[in-house]
Design a protein around this motif. Structure first.
Motif, PDB file in Angstrom:
ATOM      1  N   ALA A  40      68.680  79.783  60.888  1.00 21.92           N
ATOM      2  CA  ALA A  40      67.520  80.432  60.261  1.00 21.92           C
ATOM      3  C   ALA A  40      66.371  79.448  60.074  1.00 21.92           C
ATOM      4  CB  ALA A  40      67.927  81.045  58.920  1.00 21.92           C
ATOM      5  N   ILE A  41      66.672  78.237  59.632  1.00 23.36           N
ATOM      6  CA  ILE A  41      65.629  77.233  59.421  1.00 23.36           C
ATOM      7  C   ILE A  41      65.017  76.803  60.748  1.00 23.36           C
ATOM      8  CG2 ILE A  41      65.230  74.853  58.676  1.00 23.36           C
ATOM      9  CD1 ILE A  41      67.278  75.409  56.427  1.00 23.36           C
ATOM     10  N   THR A  42      65.845  76.595  61.750  1.00 23.10           N
ATOM     11  CA  THR A  42      65.340  76.202  63.065  1.00 23.10           C
ATOM     12  C   THR A  42      64.451  77.290  63.657  1.00 23.10           C
ATOM     13  OG1 THR A  42      67.323  74.879  63.436  1.00 23.10           O
ATOM     14  CG2 THR A  42      66.013  75.440  65.370  1.00 23.10           C
ATOM     15  N   THR A  43      64.867  78.538  63.538  1.00 21.02           N
ATOM     16  CA  THR A  43      64.062  79.651  64.032  1.00 21.02           C
ATOM     17  C   THR A  43      62.717  79.715  63.315  1.00 21.02           C
ATOM     18  OG1 THR A  43      66.084  80.881  64.523  1.00 21.02           O
ATOM     19  CG2 THR A  43      64.037  82.142  64.423  1.00 21.02           C
ATOM     20  N   ALA A  44      62.737  79.543  61.991  1.00 23.53           N
ATOM     21  CA  ALA A  44      61.485  79.565  61.226  1.00 23.53           C
ATOM     22  C   ALA A  44      60.562  78.430  61.650  1.00 23.53           C
ATOM     23  CB  ALA A  44      61.786  79.470  59.733  1.00 23.53           C
ATOM     24  N   MET A  45      61.123  77.256  61.881  1.00 19.78           N
ATOM     25  CA  MET A  45      60.300  76.123  62.292  1.00 19.78           C
ATOM     26  C   MET A  45      59.680  76.364  63.665  1.00 19.78           C
ATOM     27  SD  MET A  45      62.586  72.935  60.916  1.00 19.78           S
ATOM     28  CE  MET A  45      61.577  71.692  61.683  1.00 19.78           C
ATOM     29  N   VAL A  46      60.444  76.892  64.593  1.00 16.99           N
ATOM     30  CA  VAL A  46      59.922  77.134  65.942  1.00 16.99           C
ATOM     31  C   VAL A  46      58.835  78.202  65.911  1.00 16.99           C
ATOM     32  CG1 VAL A  46      60.526  78.082  68.209  1.00 16.99           C
ATOM     33  CG2 VAL A  46      61.984  76.361  67.149  1.00 16.99           C
ATOM     34  N   ILE A  47      59.100  79.324  65.249  1.00 16.45           N
ATOM     35  CA  ILE A  47      58.137  80.421  65.220  1.00 16.45           C
ATOM     36  C   ILE A  47      56.856  80.014  64.493  1.00 16.45           C
ATOM     37  CG2 ILE A  47      57.702  82.725  64.257  1.00 16.45           C
ATOM     38  CD1 ILE A  47      60.616  83.380  64.985  1.00 16.45           C
ATOM     39  N   ASN A  48      56.977  79.352  63.356  1.00 13.29           N
ATOM     40  CA  ASN A  48      55.791  78.985  62.587  1.00 13.29           C
ATOM     41  C   ASN A  48      54.996  77.851  63.214  1.00 13.29           C
ATOM     42  OD1 ASN A  48      55.692  80.787  60.338  1.00 13.29           O
ATOM     43  ND2 ASN A  48      57.600  79.852  59.658  1.00 13.29           N
ATOM     44  N   ASN A  49      55.604  77.046  64.043  1.00 11.87           N
ATOM     45  CA  ASN A  49      54.871  75.957  64.690  1.00 11.87           C
ATOM     46  C   ASN A  49      54.293  76.353  66.048  1.00 11.87           C
ATOM     47  OD1 ASN A  49      55.095  74.016  62.663  1.00 11.87           O
ATOM     48  ND2 ASN A  49      57.146  73.468  63.320  1.00 11.87           N
ATOM     49  N   LEU A  50      54.531  77.579  66.501  1.00 11.55           N
ATOM     50  CA  LEU A  50      53.921  78.047  67.744  1.00 11.55           C
ATOM     51  C   LEU A  50      52.420  78.222  67.582  1.00 11.55           C
ATOM     52  CD1 LEU A  50      56.503  80.676  69.041  1.00 11.55           C
ATOM     53  CD2 LEU A  50      56.022  78.420  69.985  1.00 11.55           C
ATOM     54  N   ASP A  51      51.975  78.625  66.410  1.00  8.89           N
ATOM     55  CA  ASP A  51      50.556  78.806  66.122  1.00  8.89           C
ATOM     56  C   ASP A  51      49.988  77.483  65.623  1.00  8.89           C
ATOM     57  OD1 ASP A  51      48.074  79.815  65.604  1.00  8.89           O
ATOM     58  OD2 ASP A  51      48.673  80.880  63.781  1.00  8.89           O
ATOM     59  N   THR A  52      48.835  77.073  66.152  1.00  8.38           N
ATOM     60  CA  THR A  52      48.258  75.789  65.740  1.00  8.38           C
ATOM     61  C   THR A  52      47.690  75.842  64.327  1.00  8.38           C
ATOM     62  OG1 THR A  52      46.145  76.398  66.764  1.00  8.38           O
ATOM     63  CG2 THR A  52      47.698  75.112  68.095  1.00  8.38           C
ATOM     64  N   GLY A  53      47.428  77.035  63.805  1.00 11.11           N
ATOM     65  CA  GLY A  53      46.883  77.161  62.464  1.00 11.11           C
ATOM     66  C   GLY A  53      47.935  77.095  61.373  1.00 11.11           C
ATOM     67  N   ARG A  54      49.185  77.151  61.747  1.00 12.64           N
ATOM     68  CA  ARG A  54      50.273  77.118  60.766  1.00 12.64           C
ATOM     69  C   ARG A  54      51.189  75.944  61.067  1.00 12.64           C
ATOM     70  NH1 ARG A  54      52.893  82.948  60.181  1.00 12.64           N
ATOM     71  NH2 ARG A  54      53.841  81.896  58.432  1.00 12.64           N
ATOM     72  N   GLN A  55      51.793  75.444  60.033  1.00 14.60           N
ATOM     73  CA  GLN A  55      52.750  74.360  60.203  1.00 14.60           C
ATOM     74  C   GLN A  55      53.880  74.536  59.202  1.00 14.60           C
ATOM     75  OE1 GLN A  55      51.238  70.415  59.659  1.00 14.60           O
ATOM     76  NE2 GLN A  55      53.184  69.467  60.130  1.00 14.60           N
ATOM     77  N   TYR A  56      55.113  74.435  59.665  1.00 10.55           N
ATOM     78  CA  TYR A  56      56.281  74.528  58.802  1.00 10.55           C
ATOM     79  C   TYR A  56      57.279  73.479  59.249  1.00 10.55           C
ATOM     80  CZ  TYR A  56      60.397  76.311  56.454  1.00 10.55           C
ATOM     81  OH  TYR A  56      61.504  76.435  55.680  1.00 10.55           O
ATOM     82  N   PRO A  57      57.781  72.669  58.422  1.00  8.87           N
ATOM     83  CA  PRO A  57      57.451  72.515  57.004  1.00  8.87           C
ATOM     84  C   PRO A  57      56.110  71.814  56.832  1.00  8.87           C
ATOM     85  CG  PRO A  57      59.097  70.896  57.628  1.00  8.87           C
ATOM     86  CD  PRO A  57      58.860  71.762  58.829  1.00  8.87           C
ATOM     87  N   THR A  58      55.481  72.041  55.696  1.00 11.19           N
ATOM     88  CA  THR A  58      54.158  71.459  55.465  1.00 11.19           C
ATOM     89  C   THR A  58      54.243  69.999  55.074  1.00 11.19           C
ATOM     90  OG1 THR A  58      54.205  72.219  53.190  1.00 11.19           O
ATOM     91  CG2 THR A  58      53.127  73.650  54.804  1.00 11.19           C
ATOM     92  N   VAL A  59      55.365  69.571  54.526  1.00 11.66           N
ATOM     93  CA  VAL A  59      55.563  68.177  54.135  1.00 11.66           C
ATOM     94  C   VAL A  59      56.845  67.689  54.793  1.00 11.66           C
ATOM     95  CG1 VAL A  59      55.961  66.609  52.223  1.00 11.66           C
ATOM     96  CG2 VAL A  59      54.430  68.535  51.931  1.00 11.66           C
TER      97      VAL A  59
END
Length: 106
Positions: free
Chosen positions: A65-84
């Motif tokens: 679940a965490i890996t999927t969230a990181m991949v999906i959220n980092n596909l867009d250049t305007g979003r970054q996960y994790p933020t820190v």
């Protein structure tokens, strides 16, 4: 802890698992900390079988679940996960600064 407490009840397996999951979700909503993997953990551990296979299944599901969230959220250049992103050096700096602040002799 909800699932472990429910697993001690002398009910049918399906009833224990349903009750533990419902109770865990109710508690999460009441406290405002909804976290779907915790509902799955309640389902797994309410069976009363506490072994490494159940724990491994839960950890693997969380990692996916965490890996999927990181991949999906980092596909867009305007979003970054994790933020820190914490590194070992950052943790060491925080620990040393905490020691210096709380212990003036150090």
């Amino acid at each position: 802890t909800i699932a472990i407490a429910v697993s001690r009840l002398d009910w049918e397996l399906w009833l224990r698992q349903s009750f533990a999951t419902a109770l865990a979700i109710t508690a999460m909503v009441k406290f405002g900390v909804t976290h779907p993997p915790a509902g799955a953990a309640a389902l797994i551990f309410s069976s009363g079988e506490f072994d490494w296979a159940n724990l491994g299944t839960m950890l693997l599901g969380n990692a996916i679940a965490i890996t999927t969230a990181m991949v999906i959220n980092n596909l867009d250049t305007g979003r970054q996960y994790p933020t820190v992103s914490y590194s070992l050096v950052m943790w060491q700096r925080r620990f040393v600064s905490l020691l210096v602040l709380t212990n003036p002799v150090f």
